[in-house]
Scaffold this motif. Structure first.
Motif, PDB file in Angstrom:
ATOM      1  N   GLN A 186      -0.928  14.607  -0.007  1.00  0.00           N
ATOM      2  CA  GLN A 186      -1.929  14.485   1.058  1.00  0.00           C
ATOM      3  C   GLN A 186      -3.041  13.541   0.638  1.00  0.00           C
ATOM      4  O   GLN A 186      -3.504  12.727   1.428  1.00  0.00           O
ATOM      5  N   GLN A 187      -3.456  13.646  -0.621  1.00  0.00           N
ATOM      6  CA  GLN A 187      -4.498  12.752  -1.125  1.00  0.00           C
ATOM      7  C   GLN A 187      -4.011  11.304  -1.109  1.00  0.00           C
ATOM      8  O   GLN A 187      -4.745  10.400  -0.696  1.00  0.00           O
ATOM      9  N   SER A 188      -2.772  11.082  -1.531  1.00  0.00           N
ATOM     10  CA  SER A 188      -2.206   9.724  -1.497  1.00  0.00           C
ATOM     11  C   SER A 188      -2.080   9.221  -0.068  1.00  0.00           C
ATOM     12  O   SER A 188      -2.338   8.052   0.220  1.00  0.00           O
ATOM     13  N   PHE A 189      -1.694  10.127   0.827  1.00  0.00           N
ATOM     14  CA  PHE A 189      -1.577   9.775   2.238  1.00  0.00           C
ATOM     15  C   PHE A 189      -2.926   9.327   2.788  1.00  0.00           C
ATOM     16  O   PHE A 189      -3.034   8.273   3.430  1.00  0.00           O
ATOM     17  N   ASP A 190      -3.958  10.111   2.525  1.00  0.00           N
ATOM     18  CA  ASP A 190      -5.293   9.777   3.012  1.00  0.00           C
ATOM     19  C   ASP A 190      -5.767   8.438   2.452  1.00  0.00           C
ATOM     20  O   ASP A 190      -6.374   7.637   3.162  1.00  0.00           O
ATOM     21  N   GLN A 191      -5.471   8.213   1.184  1.00  0.00           N
ATOM     22  CA  GLN A 191      -5.850   6.943   0.553  1.00  0.00           C
ATOM     23  C   GLN A 191      -5.102   5.779   1.199  1.00  0.00           C
ATOM     24  O   GLN A 191      -5.694   4.732   1.487  1.00  0.00           O
ATOM     25  N   ALA A 192      -3.811   5.959   1.457  1.00  0.00           N
ATOM     26  CA  ALA A 192      -3.016   4.905   2.093  1.00  0.00           C
ATOM     27  C   ALA A 192      -3.551   4.608   3.492  1.00  0.00           C
ATOM     28  O   ALA A 192      -3.654   3.445   3.897  1.00  0.00           O
ATOM     29  N   VAL A 193      -3.891   5.657   4.223  1.00  0.00           N
ATOM     30  CA  VAL A 193      -4.424   5.480   5.577  1.00  0.00           C
ATOM     31  C   VAL A 193      -5.697   4.642   5.545  1.00  0.00           C
ATOM     32  O   VAL A 193      -5.855   3.703   6.336  1.00  0.00           O
ATOM     33  N   LEU A 225       4.737  12.303   7.645  1.00  0.00           N
ATOM     34  CA  LEU A 225       3.444  12.934   7.400  1.00  0.00           C
ATOM     35  C   LEU A 225       2.469  12.644   8.529  1.00  0.00           C
ATOM     36  O   LEU A 225       1.704  13.523   8.947  1.00  0.00           O
ATOM     37  N   TYR A 226       2.511  11.435   9.009  1.00  0.00           N
ATOM     38  CA  TYR A 226       1.626  11.088  10.121  1.00  0.00           C
ATOM     39  C   TYR A 226       1.951  11.932  11.348  1.00  0.00           C
ATOM     40  O   TYR A 226       1.061  12.492  11.989  1.00  0.00           O
ATOM     41  N   GLN A 227       3.238  11.997  11.685  1.00  0.00           N
ATOM     42  CA  GLN A 227       3.646  12.776  12.860  1.00  0.00           C
ATOM     43  C   GLN A 227       3.246  14.235  12.707  1.00  0.00           C
ATOM     44  O   GLN A 227       2.783  14.858  13.665  1.00  0.00           O
ATOM     45  N   ALA A 228       3.417  14.778  11.518  1.00  0.00           N
ATOM     46  CA  ALA A 228       3.038  16.177  11.280  1.00  0.00           C
ATOM     47  C   ALA A 228       1.536  16.359  11.456  1.00  0.00           C
ATOM     48  O   ALA A 228       1.077  17.376  11.985  1.00  0.00           O
ATOM     49  N   GLN A 229       0.770  15.373  11.030  1.00  0.00           N
ATOM     50  CA  GLN A 229      -0.687  15.459  11.150  1.00  0.00           C
ATOM     51  C   GLN A 229      -1.123  15.335  12.606  1.00  0.00           C
ATOM     52  O   GLN A 229      -2.046  16.011  13.033  1.00  0.00           O
ATOM     53  N   ALA A 251       3.032  18.690   2.994  1.00  0.00           N
ATOM     54  CA  ALA A 251       2.662  17.736   1.946  1.00  0.00           C
ATOM     55  C   ALA A 251       1.964  18.508   0.840  1.00  0.00           C
ATOM     56  O   ALA A 251       1.162  19.403   1.108  1.00  0.00           O
ATOM     57  N   THR A 252       2.298  18.127  -0.377  1.00  0.00           N
ATOM     58  CA  THR A 252       1.586  18.729  -1.499  1.00  0.00           C
ATOM     59  C   THR A 252       0.159  18.203  -1.465  1.00  0.00           C
ATOM     60  O   THR A 252      -0.121  17.175  -0.829  1.00  0.00           O
ATOM     61  N   VAL A 287       0.844  -1.198   0.000  1.00  0.00           N
ATOM     62  CA  VAL A 287       0.000   0.000   0.000  1.00  0.00           C
ATOM     63  C   VAL A 287       0.878   1.248   0.000  1.00  0.00           C
ATOM     64  O   VAL A 287       0.645   2.191  -0.767  1.00  0.00           O
ATOM     65  N   LEU A 288       1.893   1.252   0.844  1.00  0.00           N
ATOM     66  CA  LEU A 288       2.778   2.413   0.904  1.00  0.00           C
ATOM     67  C   LEU A 288       3.475   2.619  -0.435  1.00  0.00           C
ATOM     68  O   LEU A 288       3.545   3.748  -0.947  1.00  0.00           O
TER      69      LEU A 288
END
Length: 177
Positions: free
Chosen positions: A119-126, A99-103, A114-115, A85-86
């Motif tokens: 951010q969209q990719s991060f949310d999708q991965a989460v 990114l998680y720590q920053a959030q 995050a661009t 997934v990552l």
């Protein structure tokens, strides 16, 4: 091997418990609390914990060891799925963690921007990781129950094994056979 399990079992859950959105984090924490009460508490024993005086016969200990093996396999598979997934979302573990720590700590001095695409990719991965973790929890409970143990009993035996070197050695021998 068992010591790694006792310390690291469900490390997957702990590693990625925080790797969720703010909304998902509290939901996952609740699930983990339920799981630790009903199933596995992998943290090492602390001096504050009460000494566990639990009678475990050899058959039950063997069933426990069998469940441990199944859980390890489940966790290894989940680790691979999470890594995929990552990778599919363009993240290294390190970047995802940043990114998680920053959030989670927007007030922290370290800022990680995050661009919008990232951010969209991060949310999708989460979202995908949360789904994997929910499946892992269900599979772990199923593995325990398939060995004829209740999750609470598994947790009790796990606590006893963590505190009793003789039981630990017996389980290690069972796992190496």
């Amino acid at each position: 091997m068992l010591k790694q399990f006792l310390v690291g079992s469900s490390a997957l859950m702990l590693l990625f418990a925080g790797s969720v959105s703010a909304q998902g984090a509290s939901e996952l924490q609740t699930q983990e609390q339920d799981m630790s009460q009903e199933q596995v508490n992998p943290a090492p024993a602390t001096p504050q914990e009460q000494q566990v005086d639990l009678q475990v016969d050899q058959d039950e200990l063997q069933r426990f060891a069998n469940a441990v093996e199944q859980i390890q396999t489940i966790e290894q598979t989940a680790q691979q799925e999470i890594n995929q997934v990552l990778e599919q979302n363009g993240f290294s573990r390190e970047r995802f963690g940043e990114l998680y720590q920053a959030q989670q700590s927007p007030e922290a001095e370290v800022t990680t921007e995050a661009t919008p695409e990232e951010q969209q990719s991060f949310d999708q991965a989460v979202t995908q990781i949360e789904s994997i973790l929910q499946g892992v929890q269900a599979e772990q409970v199923q593995a325990i129950e398939s060995e004829g143990l209740e999750p609470q009993r598994f947790s009790e035996i796990l606590a006893a094994v963590r505190q009793d070197p003789t039981l630990l050695q017996q389980v290690q021998q069972m796992l190496s056979n």
